[in-house]
Design an enzyme around this catalytic site. Structure first.
Site, PDB file in Angstrom:
ATOM      1  N   PHE A 169       0.648  -1.212   0.011  1.00  0.00           N
ATOM      2  CA  PHE A 169       0.000  -0.098   0.012  1.00  0.00           C
ATOM      3  C   PHE A 169       0.991   1.288  -0.151  1.00  0.00           C
ATOM      4  O   PHE A 169       0.377   2.284  -0.456  1.00  0.00           O
ATOM      5  CB  PHE A 169      -0.908   0.071   1.247  1.00  0.00           C
ATOM      6  CG  PHE A 169      -0.293   0.285   2.680  1.00  0.00           C
ATOM      7  CD1 PHE A 169      -0.242   1.875   2.972  1.00  0.00           C
ATOM      8  CD2 PHE A 169       0.098  -0.444   3.326  1.00  0.00           C
ATOM      9  CE1 PHE A 169       0.544   2.217   4.012  1.00  0.00           C
ATOM     10  CE2 PHE A 169       1.023  -0.110   4.533  1.00  0.00           C
ATOM     11  CZ  PHE A 169       1.031   1.178   4.698  1.00  0.00           C
ATOM     12  N   LYS A 193      -1.530  -7.397  -9.374  1.00  0.00           N
ATOM     13  CA  LYS A 193      -2.434  -7.275  -8.026  1.00  0.00           C
ATOM     14  C   LYS A 193      -2.180  -6.257  -7.321  1.00  0.00           C
ATOM     15  O   LYS A 193      -1.134  -6.449  -6.244  1.00  0.00           O
ATOM     16  CB  LYS A 193      -2.768  -8.735  -7.288  1.00  0.00           C
ATOM     17  CG  LYS A 193      -3.775  -8.934  -6.632  1.00  0.00           C
ATOM     18  CD  LYS A 193      -3.566  -9.632  -4.981  1.00  0.00           C
ATOM     19  CE  LYS A 193      -2.770  -8.720  -4.168  1.00  0.00           C
ATOM     20  NZ  LYS A 193      -3.648  -7.689  -3.482  1.00  0.00           N
ATOM     21  N   GLU A 196      -4.680  -3.945  -1.976  1.00  0.00           N
ATOM     22  CA  GLU A 196      -6.253  -3.893  -2.058  1.00  0.00           C
ATOM     23  C   GLU A 196      -6.747  -2.523  -1.101  1.00  0.00           C
ATOM     24  O   GLU A 196      -7.726  -2.116  -1.000  1.00  0.00           O
ATOM     25  CB  GLU A 196      -7.056  -4.994  -1.412  1.00  0.00           C
ATOM     26  CG  GLU A 196      -6.656  -5.479   0.170  1.00  0.00           C
ATOM     27  CD  GLU A 196      -5.197  -5.894   0.287  1.00  0.00           C
ATOM     28  OE1 GLU A 196      -4.694  -6.058  -0.600  1.00  0.00           O
ATOM     29  OE2 GLU A 196      -5.123  -6.316   1.457  1.00  0.00           O
ATOM     30  N   ARG A 197      -5.694  -2.092  -0.443  1.00  0.00           N
ATOM     31  CA  ARG A 197      -5.987  -0.858   0.528  1.00  0.00           C
ATOM     32  C   ARG A 197      -5.920   0.300  -0.318  1.00  0.00           C
ATOM     33  O   ARG A 197      -6.362   1.329   0.023  1.00  0.00           O
ATOM     34  CB  ARG A 197      -5.103  -0.947   1.620  1.00  0.00           C
ATOM     35  CG  ARG A 197      -5.016  -2.006   2.213  1.00  0.00           C
ATOM     36  CD  ARG A 197      -4.484  -1.782   3.691  1.00  0.00           C
ATOM     37  NE  ARG A 197      -3.008  -2.460   3.841  1.00  0.00           N
ATOM     38  CZ  ARG A 197      -2.443  -2.380   4.857  1.00  0.00           C
ATOM     39  NH1 ARG A 197      -2.992  -1.918   6.188  1.00  0.00           N
ATOM     40  NH2 ARG A 197      -1.288  -3.006   4.962  1.00  0.00           N
ATOM     41  N   SER A 246       5.241  -7.081   3.093  1.00  0.00           N
ATOM     42  CA  SER A 246       5.506  -7.384   4.384  1.00  0.00           C
ATOM     43  C   SER A 246       6.358  -8.624   4.497  1.00  0.00           C
ATOM     44  O   SER A 246       6.396  -9.331   3.346  1.00  0.00           O
ATOM     45  CB  SER A 246       4.585  -7.354   5.441  1.00  0.00           C
ATOM     46  OG  SER A 246       3.658  -8.498   4.877  1.00  0.00           O
ATOM     47  N   CYS A 301       9.474   1.828   3.293  1.00  0.00           N
ATOM     48  CA  CYS A 301      10.376   0.608   3.600  1.00  0.00           C
ATOM     49  C   CYS A 301      11.949   1.397   3.617  1.00  0.00           C
ATOM     50  O   CYS A 301      12.741   0.647   4.313  1.00  0.00           O
ATOM     51  CB  CYS A 301      10.547  -0.500   2.564  1.00  0.00           C
ATOM     52  SG  CYS A 301      11.285   0.137   0.807  1.00  0.00           S
ATOM     53  N   GLU A 401       9.553  -4.210  12.719  1.00  0.00           N
ATOM     54  CA  GLU A 401       9.395  -2.776  12.024  1.00  0.00           C
ATOM     55  C   GLU A 401       8.040  -2.081  12.522  1.00  0.00           C
ATOM     56  O   GLU A 401       7.012  -2.815  12.570  1.00  0.00           O
ATOM     57  CB  GLU A 401       9.224  -3.229  10.467  1.00  0.00           C
ATOM     58  CG  GLU A 401       9.014  -2.125   9.487  1.00  0.00           C
ATOM     59  CD  GLU A 401       8.455  -2.537   8.143  1.00  0.00           C
ATOM     60  OE1 GLU A 401       7.911  -3.839   7.949  1.00  0.00           O
ATOM     61  OE2 GLU A 401       9.205  -2.050   7.132  1.00  0.00           O
TER      62      GLU A 401
HETATM   63  P1  NAD Z   1       1.469  -6.516   2.962  1.00  0.00           P
HETATM   64  O1  NAD Z   1       2.382  -7.680   2.855  1.00  0.00           O
HETATM   65  O2  NAD Z   1       0.359  -6.589   3.689  1.00  0.00           O
HETATM   66  O3  NAD Z   1       0.713  -6.520   1.527  1.00  0.00           O
HETATM   67  C1  NAD Z   1       1.462  -6.677   0.259  1.00  0.00           C
HETATM   68  C2  NAD Z   1       0.810  -7.238  -0.850  1.00  0.00           C
HETATM   69  O4  NAD Z   1       0.535  -8.653  -0.265  1.00  0.00           O
HETATM   70  C3  NAD Z   1      -0.561  -6.907  -0.940  1.00  0.00           C
HETATM   71  O5  NAD Z   1      -1.238  -6.738  -2.269  1.00  0.00           O
HETATM   72  C4  NAD Z   1      -1.567  -7.909  -0.230  1.00  0.00           C
HETATM   73  O6  NAD Z   1      -2.849  -8.185  -0.536  1.00  0.00           O
HETATM   74  C5  NAD Z   1      -0.775  -9.113   0.043  1.00  0.00           C
HETATM   75  N1  NAD Z   1      -0.929  -9.796   1.238  1.00  0.00           N
HETATM   76  C6  NAD Z   1      -0.943  -9.433   2.461  1.00  0.00           C
HETATM   77  N2  NAD Z   1      -0.922 -10.173   3.434  1.00  0.00           N
HETATM   78  C7  NAD Z   1      -0.747 -11.524   2.696  1.00  0.00           C
HETATM   79  C8  NAD Z   1      -0.825 -12.722   3.060  1.00  0.00           C
HETATM   80  N3  NAD Z   1      -0.805 -13.213   4.409  1.00  0.00           N
HETATM   81  N4  NAD Z   1      -0.491 -13.757   2.257  1.00  0.00           N
HETATM   82  C9  NAD Z   1      -0.487 -13.426   0.838  1.00  0.00           C
HETATM   83  N5  NAD Z   1      -0.655 -12.083   0.596  1.00  0.00           N
HETATM   84  C10 NAD Z   1      -0.850 -11.088   1.327  1.00  0.00           C
HETATM   85  O7  NAD Z   1       2.376  -5.224   3.164  1.00  0.00           O
HETATM   86  P2  NAD Z   1       1.794  -3.722   3.149  1.00  0.00           P
HETATM   87  O8  NAD Z   1       1.355  -3.551   4.708  1.00  0.00           O
HETATM   88  O9  NAD Z   1       1.024  -3.301   2.067  1.00  0.00           O
HETATM   89  O10 NAD Z   1       3.027  -3.029   3.075  1.00  0.00           O
HETATM   90  C11 NAD Z   1       4.044  -2.510   3.974  1.00  0.00           C
HETATM   91  C12 NAD Z   1       5.168  -3.318   4.023  1.00  0.00           C
HETATM   92  O11 NAD Z   1       6.057  -3.471   2.902  1.00  0.00           O
HETATM   93  C13 NAD Z   1       6.187  -3.145   5.031  1.00  0.00           C
HETATM   94  O12 NAD Z   1       6.874  -4.035   5.516  1.00  0.00           O
HETATM   95  C14 NAD Z   1       7.306  -2.517   4.164  1.00  0.00           C
HETATM   96  O13 NAD Z   1       8.783  -2.590   4.617  1.00  0.00           O
HETATM   97  C15 NAD Z   1       7.246  -3.213   2.936  1.00  0.00           C
HETATM   98  N6  NAD Z   1       7.774  -2.944   1.836  1.00  0.00           N
HETATM   99  C16 NAD Z   1       9.063  -3.026   1.414  1.00  0.00           C
HETATM  100  C17 NAD Z   1       9.531  -2.225   0.145  1.00  0.00           C
HETATM  101  C18 NAD Z   1      11.092  -2.928  -0.285  1.00  0.00           C
HETATM  102  O14 NAD Z   1      11.395  -2.573  -1.410  1.00  0.00           O
HETATM  103  N7  NAD Z   1      11.843  -3.763   0.372  1.00  0.00           N
HETATM  104  C19 NAD Z   1       9.057  -1.348  -0.481  1.00  0.00           C
HETATM  105  C20 NAD Z   1       7.742  -0.868  -0.058  1.00  0.00           C
HETATM  106  C21 NAD Z   1       7.117  -1.566   1.185  1.00  0.00           C
END
Ligand code: NAD
Length: 520
Positions: A169, A193, A196-197, A246, A301, A401
């Site tokens: 997101f 994909k 969704e947020r 994440s 991140c 984090e």
């Molecule tokens: P998230 O993992 O909750 O969501 C990311 C994607 O994964 C979404 O499309 C979501 O629908 C899907 N998803 C969520 N939970 C899932 C699960 N249990 N099983 C399968 N799919 C799932 O992440 P977020 O909260 O949207 O983003 C924040 C996180 O992303 C932070 O940890 C941040 O550090 C990380 N991030 C990392 C980078 C990088 O380049 N390292 C860049 C941006 C964000």
């Protein structure tokens, strides 16, 4: 004027009005289509918690149609000339530039960050598209003439097939743009994909990609949570998955996708340390630290979420607190906002609980932003700048984090202590040092086991002529996002060895055809 079907509005300026929320559409085979699902996810404006759109959890049939569409489009798209694909990128970069402010408004609406920060989100993604315009150089293979008599070898970088992108997101424009332009310009097709947020920015970009000349079916968008992610991990036509988000989701997708024989690149969480040396330029260092810790409400991140003050540098902490206090917390669309809201009430609770855990475990709360009310946005998910000092490595506020406007801070005696602290942390996304001493900076860059290092640069996110190279616990896979590594991820090598001889007599070789050919 562009039409924005994903929110059902003709102008993003109306997004702040009181129209009833429209549904976000799927994008299948070049058309925005209403999902037939009975499962919907509400997207809220983080500054007000009003619903702005409803996102469908795509049905199995819809996801199958999207995959089939990508598969079919691949047959022709992979055979287009590199110049055709390059032209689409030229058009896309022009459309993104023209519509940059509108995309940013949508980001602020759905994600909450300030308008100026949202414009940066789009710009950093746009730079990837601009880099993709040089695909005519990036996708060059190699040749070696005369590897044997009348024999030459050449390698091509060819596309993989259908690919998929799953995004978080926090950068609703930049991260989709890390994925689909590179995948497509290399000749692949892609199922996106988005989070969704806040899927709105991605949908606008997809619409621009269509207008830029991307043929129907080359880019499809599905929405949802676990079912859509599992679909991507399991579908046999999908050859590669790009994931950013994440740790939990990233590890799961990496394992499930890899088990199914797919390439996976997975960028995950972070805990980035900023090391403040006493010889640094104080004013610049404190300003940079504040921007990198609290900007985007800490939801980056590459946020510098941990400050390590070395030796006498600890005397600057009171000044840091005074500067942090001056930051204006407000809705992202308000012109004076420095820090917008967090993405959701759950996120706010999580951040506040982590701050409390720090206090309970003995850290000193030098600045507490938990109890903040923003006039006119009383329902928003706001947390003000917060600083926890005397944090120890075993505390939960350090091991997890936080992903909020919270700086955890510590004091050490030497540079070596700081480097040891960083290397003992499981993450390796980014780190930065503030110093005026070249030898100190060089030691730091060489001895820290972190993929992206800044020297007097707090958020060292590389431009796309390089790649985003987070390491250790922040990354799974072996080819990073964008730049040359991104092209490598979305292509495979095909090596051709050919012999052309004008004299037929020479073709009746005396060598045994049953022995391993050795090229002489
Ligand atoms: P998230 O993992 O909750 O969501 C990311 C994607 O994964 C979404 O499309 C979501 O629908 C899907 N998803 C969520 N939970 C899932 C699960 N249990 N099983 C399968 N799919 C799932 O992440 P977020 O909260 O949207 O983003 C924040 C996180 O992303 C932070 O940890 C941040 O550090 C990380 N991030 C990392 C980078 C990088 O380049 N390292 C860049 C941006 C964000």
């Amino acid at each position: 004027m562009m039409f924005y079907p994903q929110v059902g509005l003709s102008s993003p300026s109306r997004l702040y009005g009181s129209v009833s929320p429209a549904t976000t559409k799927l994008f299948i085979d070049g058309k925005f289509v209403e999902s037939k699902t009975d499962k919907w996810i509400d997207v809220h404006n983080p500054a007000t918690n009003e619903i702005v759109t409803r996102v469908p959890e795509a049905t199995r049939d819809e996801m199958e149609t999207a995959a089939e569409s990508c598969k079919k489009a691949y047959e022709t798209w992979s055979k287009t000339t590199v110049l055709t694909r390059q032209q689409v990128m030229f058009n896309l970069q022009n459309l993104i530039k023209t519509n940059l402010k509108d995309i940013a408004k949508n980001i602020t609406l759905e994600q909450g960050k300030t308008i100026v920060d949202a414009e940066g989100d789009v710009t950093r993604g746009l730079q990837v598209v601009e880099h993709c315009c040089s695909i005519t150089s990036l996708q060059l293979g190699e040749t070696m003439p005369g590897i044997a008599k009348d024999m030459d070898t050449m390698s091509f970088r060819v596309p993989l097939g259908v690919t998929a992108g799953i995004t978080p997101f926090n950068f609703p424009a930049m991260i989709p743009l890390w994925m689909f332009p590179t995948a497509l310009v290399c000749g692949n097709t892609m199922i996106m994909k988005p989070s969704e947020r806040d899927p709105g920015a991605c949908m606008m970009l997809v619409e621009m990609a269509k207008e830029a000349g991307l043929p129907d079916g080359t880019l499809n968008v599905i929405h949802g949570r676990h079912d859509s992610v599992n679909f991507i991990c399991d579908h046999p036509a999908i050859k590669a998955i790009s994931f950013v988000g994440s740790d939990q989701a990233g590890s799961y997708i990496y394992e499930r996708g890899s088990k199914n024989g797919k390439r996976v690149q997975s960028n995950m969480g972070a805990k980035n340390h900023g090391v403040i040396m006493p010889d640094a330029n104080k004013e610049n260092t404190l300003n940079q630290l504040i921007g990198a810790a609290f900007g985007a409400a800490g939801q980056r991140c590459m946020a510098l979420s941990t400050a390590i003050f070395v030796g006498e540098a600890k005397e600057w902490i009171p000044e840091l607190i005074e500067k942090a206090k001056k930051l204006k917390v407000n809705a992202g669309n308000e012109p004076d906002a420095d820090i917008g809201p967090l993405i959701s009430p759950e996120s706010k609770n999580r951040v506040c609980e982590l701050v409390q855990s720090g206090v309970d475990e003995g850290a000193q709360l030098l600045l507490d932003g938990r109890d903040i009310t923003v006039k006119g946005y009383e329902q928003g998910n706001f947390v003000g700048p917060t600083v926890l000092h005397y944090v120890k490595p075993e505390m939960k506020c350090y091991t997890e984090e936080i992903f909020g406007p919270v700086l955890v801070s510590m004091e050490v005696e030497t540079l070596d202590d700081a480097i040891n602290m960083i290397n003992a942390n499981p993450y390796g996304n980014g780190t930065a040092i503030f110093t005026n001493n070249g030898a100190t900076a060089r030691k730091f860059t060489m001895d820290t086991d972190v993929g992206q290092v800044g020297v007097n640069v707090p958020i060292p996110v590389p431009l796309p002529m390089f790649s985003f190279t987070g390491s250790r616990g922040s990354f799974k896979g072996d080819q990073n996002f964008y730049g040359k590594a991104g092209v490598n991820f979305y292509t495979q090598l095909k090596t051709v060895t050919q012999m052309w001889r004008s004299d037929d007599a020479d073709l009746s070789s005396k060598a045994s055809p049953y022995a391993m050919p050795i090229m002489k």
